[in-house]
Design a protein around this motif. Structure first.
Motif, PDB file in Angstrom:
ATOM      1  N   GLU A 174      14.824  74.548   8.067  1.00 16.29           N
ATOM      2  CA  GLU A 174      15.898  74.467   7.058  1.00 16.29           C
ATOM      3  C   GLU A 174      17.232  74.137   7.719  1.00 16.29           C
ATOM      4  OE1 GLU A 174      14.699  77.357   3.307  1.00 16.29           O
ATOM      5  OE2 GLU A 174      15.336  78.308   5.184  1.00 16.29           O
ATOM      6  N   MET A 175      17.460  74.763   8.853  1.00 19.35           N
ATOM      7  CA  MET A 175      18.696  74.539   9.603  1.00 19.35           C
ATOM      8  C   MET A 175      18.766  73.077  10.075  1.00 19.35           C
ATOM      9  SD  MET A 175      21.304  76.272  10.457  1.00 19.35           S
ATOM     10  CE  MET A 175      22.753  75.836  11.410  1.00 19.35           C
ATOM     11  N   GLU A 176      17.625  72.579  10.565  1.00 17.02           N
ATOM     12  CA  GLU A 176      17.563  71.186  11.031  1.00 17.02           C
ATOM     13  C   GLU A 176      17.883  70.228   9.869  1.00 17.02           C
ATOM     14  OE1 GLU A 176      16.334  69.697  14.118  1.00 17.02           O
ATOM     15  OE2 GLU A 176      16.633  71.667  15.029  1.00 17.02           O
ATOM     16  N   GLN A 177      17.268  70.527   8.705  1.00 17.26           N
ATOM     17  CA  GLN A 177      17.477  69.687   7.515  1.00 17.26           C
ATOM     18  C   GLN A 177      18.950  69.681   7.110  1.00 17.26           C
ATOM     19  OE1 GLN A 177      15.146  67.654   6.148  1.00 17.26           O
ATOM     20  NE2 GLN A 177      16.796  66.887   4.879  1.00 17.26           N
ATOM     21  N   PHE A 178      19.561  70.878   7.167  1.00 21.43           N
ATOM     22  CA  PHE A 178      20.982  70.996   6.814  1.00 21.43           C
ATOM     23  C   PHE A 178      21.837  70.123   7.741  1.00 21.43           C
ATOM     24  CE2 PHE A 178      25.148  72.955   7.528  1.00 21.43           C
ATOM     25  CZ  PHE A 178      25.676  72.839   6.251  1.00 21.43           C
ATOM     26  N   MET A 179      21.540  70.188   9.037  1.00 24.41           N
ATOM     27  CA  MET A 179      22.306  69.410  10.018  1.00 24.41           C
ATOM     28  C   MET A 179      22.146  67.907   9.736  1.00 24.41           C
ATOM     29  SD  MET A 179      23.724  71.636  11.970  1.00 24.41           S
ATOM     30  CE  MET A 179      24.112  71.100  13.612  1.00 24.41           C
ATOM     31  N   LYS A 218      22.173  81.205   1.638  1.00 26.72           N
ATOM     32  CA  LYS A 218      20.983  81.583   2.408  1.00 26.72           C
ATOM     33  C   LYS A 218      21.293  81.759   3.893  1.00 26.72           C
ATOM     34  CE  LYS A 218      17.358  79.041   1.561  1.00 26.72           C
ATOM     35  NZ  LYS A 218      16.547  77.818   1.310  1.00 26.72           N
ATOM     36  N   PHE A 219      22.586  81.798   4.203  1.00 28.53           N
ATOM     37  CA  PHE A 219      23.044  81.751   5.589  1.00 28.53           C
ATOM     38  C   PHE A 219      22.323  82.707   6.542  1.00 28.53           C
ATOM     39  CE2 PHE A 219      26.344  82.731   8.867  1.00 28.53           C
ATOM     40  CZ  PHE A 219      26.329  81.472   9.469  1.00 28.53           C
ATOM     41  N   ASN A 220      22.082  83.930   6.092  1.00 29.80           N
ATOM     42  CA  ASN A 220      21.532  84.953   6.998  1.00 29.80           C
ATOM     43  C   ASN A 220      20.056  84.794   7.303  1.00 29.80           C
ATOM     44  OD1 ASN A 220      23.970  86.211   7.368  1.00 29.80           O
ATOM     45  ND2 ASN A 220      23.751  87.424   5.491  1.00 29.80           N
ATOM     46  N   HIS A 221      19.283  84.224   6.382  1.00 24.05           N
ATOM     47  CA  HIS A 221      17.856  84.106   6.659  1.00 24.05           C
ATOM     48  C   HIS A 221      17.361  82.662   6.519  1.00 24.05           C
ATOM     49  CE1 HIS A 221      18.765  85.979   2.707  1.00 24.05           C
ATOM     50  NE2 HIS A 221      18.204  84.864   2.277  1.00 24.05           N
ATOM     51  N   LEU A 222      17.921  81.811   7.351  1.00 22.57           N
ATOM     52  CA  LEU A 222      17.488  80.407   7.368  1.00 22.57           C
ATOM     53  C   LEU A 222      16.411  80.208   8.421  1.00 22.57           C
ATOM     54  CD1 LEU A 222      20.757  78.259   7.174  1.00 22.57           C
ATOM     55  CD2 LEU A 222      18.898  78.229   5.553  1.00 22.57           C
ATOM     56  N   THR A 223      15.404  79.400   8.066  1.00 28.37           N
ATOM     57  CA  THR A 223      14.377  79.081   9.069  1.00 28.37           C
ATOM     58  C   THR A 223      14.888  77.902   9.910  1.00 28.37           C
ATOM     59  OG1 THR A 223      13.322  77.458   7.643  1.00 28.37           O
ATOM     60  CG2 THR A 223      12.553  79.727   7.449  1.00 28.37           C
ATOM     61  N   VAL A 224      14.266  77.681  11.051  1.00 28.30           N
ATOM     62  CA  VAL A 224      14.688  76.585  11.929  1.00 28.30           C
ATOM     63  C   VAL A 224      14.578  75.218  11.213  1.00 28.30           C
ATOM     64  CG1 VAL A 224      14.247  75.378  14.118  1.00 28.30           C
ATOM     65  CG2 VAL A 224      14.232  77.876  14.038  1.00 28.30           C
ATOM     66  N   ALA A 278      26.898  66.470  -4.573  1.00 27.70           N
ATOM     67  CA  ALA A 278      25.665  66.856  -3.867  1.00 27.70           C
ATOM     68  C   ALA A 278      25.990  67.557  -2.551  1.00 27.70           C
ATOM     69  CB  ALA A 278      24.813  65.613  -3.614  1.00 27.70           C
ATOM     70  N   ALA A 279      26.997  67.051  -1.832  1.00 30.41           N
ATOM     71  CA  ALA A 279      27.386  67.652  -0.547  1.00 30.41           C
ATOM     72  C   ALA A 279      27.940  69.054  -0.766  1.00 30.41           C
ATOM     73  CB  ALA A 279      28.421  66.771   0.144  1.00 30.41           C
ATOM     74  N   ALA A 280      28.743  69.227  -1.828  1.00 28.97           N
ATOM     75  CA  ALA A 280      29.315  70.543  -2.133  1.00 28.97           C
ATOM     76  C   ALA A 280      28.203  71.533  -2.487  1.00 28.97           C
ATOM     77  CB  ALA A 280      30.317  70.415  -3.277  1.00 28.97           C
ATOM     78  N   GLN A 281      27.196  71.072  -3.255  1.00 29.52           N
ATOM     79  CA  GLN A 281      26.065  71.931  -3.637  1.00 29.52           C
ATOM     80  C   GLN A 281      25.248  72.319  -2.408  1.00 29.52           C
ATOM     81  OE1 GLN A 281      24.205  69.432  -6.540  1.00 29.52           O
ATOM     82  NE2 GLN A 281      25.351  70.306  -8.271  1.00 29.52           N
ATOM     83  N   MET A 282      25.051  71.366  -1.510  1.00 27.04           N
ATOM     84  CA  MET A 282      24.310  71.626  -0.280  1.00 27.04           C
ATOM     85  C   MET A 282      25.017  72.707   0.543  1.00 27.04           C
ATOM     86  SD  MET A 282      23.756  68.962   2.869  1.00 27.04           S
ATOM     87  CE  MET A 282      25.454  69.033   3.404  1.00 27.04           C
ATOM     88  N   LYS A 283      26.344  72.614   0.600  1.00 26.33           N
ATOM     89  CA  LYS A 283      27.123  73.599   1.352  1.00 26.33           C
ATOM     90  C   LYS A 283      26.986  74.987   0.717  1.00 26.33           C
ATOM     91  CE  LYS A 283      31.874  74.671   2.629  1.00 26.33           C
ATOM     92  NZ  LYS A 283      33.277  74.284   2.465  1.00 26.33           N
TER      93      LYS A 283
END
Length: 252
Positions: free
Chosen positions: A61-66, A53-59, A42-47
């Motif tokens: 989404e970024m928070e969720q990733f962190m 989507k690296f270039n167009h992430l919303t705030v 799951a962690a590998a898939q998340m990465k």
């Protein structure tokens, strides 16, 4: 005859203690390994998803990733480097044995811990019977070591040393050799294997053998270092004998 049955008792206790740890390690491994593998996938898939989507992430989404990343790291999953990480398990036999040892000795670093319901319930019962067994075992080993003290005392007595002086000298001798064997030398070994400074090695050795176990320094946990197999098993054995030495000091 008493001597013989004493030796047999000691042999049975030592064998029983190590068998208890080995069986515990095997059960923890069986209960936790597959759940951990799912977590790593799951962690590998998340990465992967993040990198796509690296270039167009919303705030948000970024928070969720962190948040997900922090959670993964707290669970002992480091999604760094290539995919081979999903192959290495935190619950291989060496790690499981190390974990079992830190449970019964009440060190409890907190870096490796059971996450499945079965693993957690088993951990409760394993500790419930393992902690008293560990105390009996350490007391017994401490007693055996104190026989060495008596021999040393006898030898010094024959050399004409006074009783009070003998007591002081044996305590000093076991304190000094113990500090050398269980703290100074292992710290050199940790310095080489873990890449810590010598003072960090001494700090880790003390925090471990005093059973404080903060978990800020733990052996065999750095993803970028190559450890030899059974490194953590060796450390678990160092912990057991180090604790026996401390039990002996209390006896003295």
């Amino acid at each position: 005859k008493a001597m013989c049955s004493g030796k047999l008792q000691t042999g049975l206790l030592v064998a029983g203690y190590f068998i208890y740890l080995l069986v515990g390690a095997a059960v923890f491994q069986a209960l936790e390994r597959s759940a951990e593998k799912q977590e790593k996938i799951a962690a590998a898939q998340m990465k992967e998803a993040f990198l796509q989507k690296f270039n167009h992430l919303t705030v948000p989404e970024m928070e969720q990733f962190m948040k997900n990343l922090t959670e993964a790291i707290q669970n002992g999953v480091y999604p760094v480097g290539n995919k081979s990480q999903t192959e290495d398990s935190n619950w291989d036999f060496s790690n499981s044995f190390f974990f079992a040892g830190t449970v019964v000795s009440t060190i409890g670093y907190g870096t490796l811990r059971p996450k499945t319901a079965g693993g957690q319930i088993f951990c409760v019962f394993f500790a419930l019977f393992g902690i008293p067994l560990n105390i009996v075992f350490l007391h017994h080993v401490g007693k055996m070591l104190s026989l060495l003290c008596k021999k040393l005392g006898k030898f010094l007595h024959e050399k004409g040393m006074r009783k009070k002086k003998i007591k002081f000298f044996t305590l000093l001798f076991f304190l000094a050799t113990g500090i050398l064997v269980f703290i100074c030398l292992p710290s050199l070994f940790f310095k080489k294997t873990e890449g810590w400074s010598y003072s960090e090695g001494i700090y880790f050795a003390f925090i471990t053998l005093s059973t404080i176990g903060f978990g800020d320094y733990v052996v065999g946990k750095q993803p970028d270092r190559n450890y030899f197999s059974y490194y953590r098993t060796l450390v678990a054995i160092w912990i057991i004998f180090g604790l026996a030495w401390i039990a002996l000091l209390f006896n003295l």
